[in-house]
Design a protein around this motif. Structure first.
Motif, mmCIF file in Angstrom:
data_model
loop_
_atom_site.group_PDB
_atom_site.id
_atom_site.type_symbol
_atom_site.label_atom_id
_atom_site.label_comp_id
_atom_site.label_asym_id
_atom_site.label_seq_id
_atom_site.Cartn_x
_atom_site.Cartn_y
_atom_site.Cartn_z
ATOM 1 N N ASN A 16 8.968 -1.081 -6.669
ATOM 2 C CA ASN A 16 9.794 -0.724 -5.506
ATOM 3 C C ASN A 16 9.175 0.436 -4.724
ATOM 4 O O ASN A 16 9.860 1.387 -4.340
ATOM 5 C CB ASN A 16 11.223 -0.366 -5.945
ATOM 6 C CG ASN A 16 11.940 -1.544 -6.564
ATOM 7 O OD1 ASN A 16 11.666 -2.699 -6.247
ATOM 8 N ND2 ASN A 16 12.870 -1.255 -7.468
ATOM 9 N N SER A 17 7.883 0.332 -4.489
ATOM 10 C CA SER A 17 7.140 1.439 -3.882
ATOM 11 C C SER A 17 6.439 0.972 -2.613
ATOM 12 O O SER A 17 5.655 0.012 -2.630
ATOM 13 C CB SER A 17 6.100 1.970 -4.879
ATOM 14 O OG SER A 17 5.220 2.870 -4.263
ATOM 15 N N LEU A 18 6.724 1.670 -1.523
ATOM 16 C CA LEU A 18 6.012 1.409 -0.274
ATOM 17 C C LEU A 18 4.569 1.901 -0.340
ATOM 18 O O LEU A 18 3.704 1.411 0.386
ATOM 19 C CB LEU A 18 6.739 2.082 0.896
ATOM 20 C CG LEU A 18 8.085 1.446 1.293
ATOM 21 C CD1 LEU A 18 8.765 2.273 2.384
ATOM 22 C CD2 LEU A 18 7.883 0.009 1.777
ATOM 23 N N THR A 19 4.330 2.873 -1.227
ATOM 24 C CA THR A 19 2.954 3.339 -1.423
ATOM 25 C C THR A 19 2.076 2.216 -1.948
ATOM 26 O O THR A 19 0.935 2.034 -1.505
ATOM 27 C CB THR A 19 2.927 4.520 -2.412
ATOM 28 O OG1 THR A 19 3.740 5.577 -1.903
ATOM 29 C CG2 THR A 19 1.516 5.028 -2.609
ATOM 30 N N ASP A 20 2.618 1.433 -2.892
ATOM 31 C CA ASP A 20 1.867 0.284 -3.404
ATOM 32 C C ASP A 20 1.590 -0.731 -2.296
ATOM 33 O O ASP A 20 0.509 -1.335 -2.249
ATOM 34 C CB ASP A 20 2.651 -0.399 -4.532
ATOM 35 C CG ASP A 20 2.605 0.386 -5.825
ATOM 36 O OD1 ASP A 20 1.761 1.292 -5.937
ATOM 37 O OD2 ASP A 20 3.431 0.107 -6.724
ATOM 38 N N VAL A 21 2.553 -0.921 -1.399
ATOM 39 C CA VAL A 21 2.365 -1.842 -0.279
ATOM 40 C C VAL A 21 1.230 -1.352 0.625
ATOM 41 O O VAL A 21 0.382 -2.141 1.057
ATOM 42 C CB VAL A 21 3.667 -1.997 0.525
ATOM 43 C CG1 VAL A 21 3.442 -2.843 1.772
ATOM 44 C CG2 VAL A 21 4.762 -2.614 -0.335
#
Length: 504
Positions: A406-411
């Motif tokens: 649930n991480s936008l950083t991963d996206v």
């Protein structure tokens, strides 16, 4: 017999059967889509498998891995466009047969040869399993380190003409796995004070970026292709089996090449296909027909490439060493569920290993039965617009990345690797060395730490028979590559010094 019965008990479940069916049929469909391939499909499905039991998740991935090459033969034969890269050789003789009005015969030969190659490989390796179970405990930390190092070297060396680029990308992968908090001393490495780098760069994020998102960008930027599908004549099932029986020698030799090449990390389908196709051409009564629609060429190509996936599971399961990007992705499923591939798996969980091979066995039966009756329907898959496929792949990839933590950083990281992968593919550089560098780099670091605790002098590292053999293989591989480079440079220099000799 007790081992076989225990293995049947592991897979005799509805969820395993469902995963097998979905993976098998889905892999065929994905393989039949030019420009997509098994790597993209596995990258998208990978996050979903983390919520499943190891046998269920691996069965689904094995289904895609083992069946995609079946589907890839369809566009290779019908429209001269390989569905997966390993089906490229099938176009040489498959498409000319289609132009002669023998499309159905070419497809049936491809299916039959693929089925024979896969079954040959599975049976051979199931017979070898007890031997492997005895050998596997002989591999300690230093042997696994040397085997992983040999695997990276072979992956780099097999990229002919791109050895330097492949080596640099493999080193990049090794570097990426060092980012984050080091597990032994709990020190930060290459985080530069950024909190989002402390947990490291997740393998699945990189996989989705390099394979799925980059391929989506390629499909979105390319123009939609239109295909004219040929009419397929009806051929009876007995005729198909009889056709393969005529070329049984080619199928058997090609399958043997596939088993041999599959067991060596970094070699894989391309080398086995080349060896099989070359053998078929040299021993054929009509070698001049190769490339013009010779059925022997299809049998040699498809038998070789479909016998590789079962064999490629050997270094993965016995040593924890993947031979290419697809098995590296499967390794992530093991790690998520704390199932550690290696000598202990073969020594203590042989029923689990045999269960995976039984899944491969049933997978091929499902696929070939599906293909013999659904080839006409599967042809229509090629008519799906590539830009629509690209948008779907991009959407599912981003959803999969976000669902991991649930991480936008991963996206954002996955998107960055997607652009990087897009550039590499446009420049025709390989992306698989990065993934293998991440996976094998972590394995090498852990095993090296363990091995160095018992090593006092450099020669102690290779004072055991298997370690010494692996060290000799590394030296031979490096020496052969150095000799090849020097020979090519000398040849080019001679051509430059004596340009007139080429015209004589």
């Amino acid at each position: 017999m007790d081992l076989l019965f225990a293995s049947f008990q592991i897979i005799a479940r509805w969820d395993v059967f469902a995963a097998l069916m979905l993976g098998a049929i889905g892999g065929v469909i994905v393989g039949g889509l030019p420009g997509v391939g098994a790597a993209v499909a596995i990258a998208i499905v990978l996050p979903v498998t983390f919520a499943l039991e190891p046998i269920v998740g691996l069965t689904a991935l094995l289904g895609i891995y083992g069946s995609s090459m079946y589907g890839g033969a369809i566009p290779a034969i019908l429209v001269n466009t390989p569905g997966t890269p390993v089906n490229a050789l099938t176009t040489y003789d498959g498409y000319p047969m289609t132009r002669r009005g023998e499309a159905r015969r070419a497809l049936s030969l491809a299916y039959s040869a693929s089925f024979f190659g896969a079954m040959f490989s599975i049976c051979a390796l199931m017979l070898l399993a007890p031997v492997l179970a005895r050998i596997a405990p002989m591999f300690g930390a230093r042997e696994i380190f040397l085997a992983a190092l040999l695997g990276i070297l072979l992956v780099v060396i097999t990229h002919r003409g791109q050895v330097l680029a492949a080596a640099m990308l493999a080193c990049l992968g090794i570097f990426l796995q060092t980012i984050g908090i080091e597990a032994t001393a709990y020190t930060q490495r290459y985080t530069f004070g950024a909190g989002w780098l402390q947990s490291g760069i997740d393998l699945i994020v990189v996989v989705l970026g390099l394979f799925a998102i980059s391929q989506a960008l390629i499909l979105l930027m390319d123009k939609d292709k239109t295909y004219t599908l040929p009419r397929i004549e009806k051929v009876s099932f007995l005729s198909q089996i009889r056709d393969l029986w005529i070329y049984r020698r080619i199928a058997a030799v090609g399958s043997s090449f596939g088993v041999f090449c599959g067991m060596i990390p970094g070699v894989g389908e391309f080398m086995s296909q080349f060896m099989s196709y070359s053998y078929a051409q040299r021993t054929s009564k009509t070698p001049e027909m190769f490339g013009k629609g010779n059925p022997e060429g299809i049998v040699a190509s498809e038998a070789a490439n479909n016998s590789v996936p079962p064999a490629a599971m050997i270094p993965l399961l016995a040593l924890g060493i993947p031979g290419e990007e697809l098995t590296a992705m499967m390794l992530a499923v093991f790690y998520v569920h704390n199932v550690v591939p290696g000598p202990q798996l073969f020594a203590g969980q042989m029923d689990f290993v045999m269960a995976l091979y039984l899944c491969l066995f049933f997978l091929n039966i499902i696929v070939v039965g599906f293909l013999f009756f659904a080839s006409g329907t599967l042809m229509k898959v090629m008519l799906i617009p590539s830009r629509f496929l690209g948008m779907m792949i991009l959407t599912f990839s981003l959803i999969g990345v976000y669902s991991l933590r649930n991480s936008l950083t991963d996206v954002a990281i996955a998107s960055g690797f997607g652009v990087f992968g897009f550039i590499l593919k446009r420049l025709e550089y390989p992306t698989s060395p990065i993934i293998l560098g991440i996976v094998l780099g972590k394995l090498m670091e852990d095993r090296l730490r363990t091995a160095m605790a018992r090593v006092r002098e450099p020669w102690d590292f290779i004072d055991r028979p298997i370690a010494f053999i692996l060290f000799c293989m590394i030296v031979i591989a490096v020496s052969v590559q150095a000799w090849t480079v020097l020979r090519d440079r000398r040849r080019k220099k001679d051509e430059q010094d004596h340009p007139c000799d080429r015209n004589l």
